[in-house]
Enzyme design. Sequence first.
Site, PDB file in Angstrom:
ATOM      1  N   LYS A   1       1.297  -0.221 -11.776  1.00  0.00           N
ATOM      2  CA  LYS A   1       0.029   0.503 -11.726  1.00  0.00           C
ATOM      3  C   LYS A   1       0.161   1.811 -12.516  1.00  0.00           C
ATOM      4  CE  LYS A   1      -0.613  -2.915  -9.201  1.00  0.00           C
ATOM      5  NZ  LYS A   1      -1.282  -3.451  -8.059  1.00  0.00           N
TER       6      LYS A   1
HETATM    7  C1  PLP Z   1      -1.224  -4.299  -6.954  1.00  0.00           C
HETATM    8  C2  PLP Z   1      -2.454  -4.660  -6.258  1.00  0.00           C
HETATM    9  C3  PLP Z   1      -2.503  -4.731  -4.853  1.00  0.00           C
HETATM   10  C4  PLP Z   1      -1.288  -4.550  -3.984  1.00  0.00           C
HETATM   11  O1  PLP Z   1      -0.705  -3.288  -4.107  1.00  0.00           O
HETATM   12  P1  PLP Z   1       0.713  -3.000  -3.395  1.00  0.00           P
HETATM   13  O2  PLP Z   1       0.857  -1.518  -3.485  1.00  0.00           O
HETATM   14  O3  PLP Z   1       1.746  -3.731  -4.171  1.00  0.00           O
HETATM   15  O4  PLP Z   1       0.592  -3.485  -1.996  1.00  0.00           O
HETATM   16  C5  PLP Z   1      -3.705  -5.045  -4.261  1.00  0.00           C
HETATM   17  N1  PLP Z   1      -4.805  -5.257  -4.993  1.00  0.00           N
HETATM   18  C6  PLP Z   1      -4.807  -5.204  -6.335  1.00  0.00           C
HETATM   19  C7  PLP Z   1      -6.075  -5.424  -7.092  1.00  0.00           C
HETATM   20  C8  PLP Z   1      -3.627  -4.914  -7.010  1.00  0.00           C
HETATM   21  O5  PLP Z   1      -3.634  -4.867  -8.339  1.00  0.00           O
END
Ligand code: PLP
EC number: 2.6.1.-
Length: 393
Positions: free
Chosen positions: A187
């Site tokens: 992210k």
């Molecule tokens: C990465 C992601 C998640 C999960 O995030 P984590 O921090 O790994 O639990 C949930 N929704 C979307 C759209 C994502 O891209």
Amino acid sequence: MTKIPNVYNAEPIPEAALEAVTQLLSSADLFRYTAPENAPVSLLEQEFAEMMGTKFALAVSSCSAALFLSLKALDLPREARVLIPAFTFAAVPSAVVHAECIPVLVECNDNYRINMDDFAAKLPDADAVLISHMRGHTSDMDAIMALCDAAGIPVVEDAAHSLGTTWNGRKIGTIGKIGCFSFQSYKMINAGEGGILITDDADLVARAIIMSGAYEHMWTKHAIPTEAMERWQNLLPLYNLRLSNLSAAIIRPQLPELARRVRDGLRNHDHVAARLNTSPNLDVPAPLSAEKRAPDSIQFNLVDMNDEQVDAFAKLTAERGMKVQIFGKSVDNARAFWNWQFLGDTPELPTTRTMLMRACDVRLPARLTVEECDVIADIILGAAQSVASQSAA
Ligand SMILES: *Cc1c(COP(=O)(O)O)cnc(C)c1O
């Protein structure tokens, strides 16, 4: 010649993090609630809330934890029905199941956004809505909020991949009652793992704070009205989903980098999108008009290709050094709803299925140069052309 970039490599963490981490290692003060004040997690919460323009922020162990706590904070009855888009990551229906609710999958169009007809049809039976802005593609938030406000149904935004995105100038994650973000490595801000939720609602955040693991009177270390906390004292379970100070120390120096990452990510995305759209066999759907995106990946559809050509395209790109994932074709893909077998019988969703069988996914991190983006675009365009010309012959 520019080399093919490794799109999974992360950008170095700013040097300021090293000093903060060194300090933490020598004090060994890693638990967020030990210091009387100014713990890195608390500072992160203050800075993040300020950056987003919200009253409250609660940092937790992941975005999945934030989604789970959001649903628990809404105090939904057991087996409440929660609408989610059918195009999302498996962690999203999982968070709904974890909260003892029932995920109801809504069709998504070939522009990756929620199909509003299906949404409107399923809303009357829903108790809550969890909008996952999958891969940072914003669904029509005006239409969603109008329908949900009229029906009195709360909206949670999964903005894991939307940090920096705006909708009519409003920050994504601030439109619904609660917005959730991720600090997982893929992210915009990378702490390996981590998440945060934001809201303006004191009672919602009070409930989430306690359930995240603020036991006894740990909540006094949050900037939140005492009445809201006292209302919930000892009434809620403790799920212990807290963030470590170590993670916060790595996240905080990245916040000032966000604007640059968003700018460069959008530059890279739009550059590659314009090039891919010159091919008759590739289509990058346009953003919605209210949306200003913050992408770190690109999605595009294969057009006028049969199944064999789609397979040949995937094989060629991999051979040429830039593996393109087709959501519905790659084995056990966690973003293909039919693989969410933990839900029991997954519904038939023909619109979403058709999209997933042609939709491609390529990471395009902000740290790439335009030259590196061109190498990626060249491979994709070349493979599409090879596949098209072979079958014409
Ligand atoms: C990465 C992601 C998640 C999960 O995030 P984590 O921090 O790994 O639990 C949930 N929704 C979307 C759209 C994502 O891209």
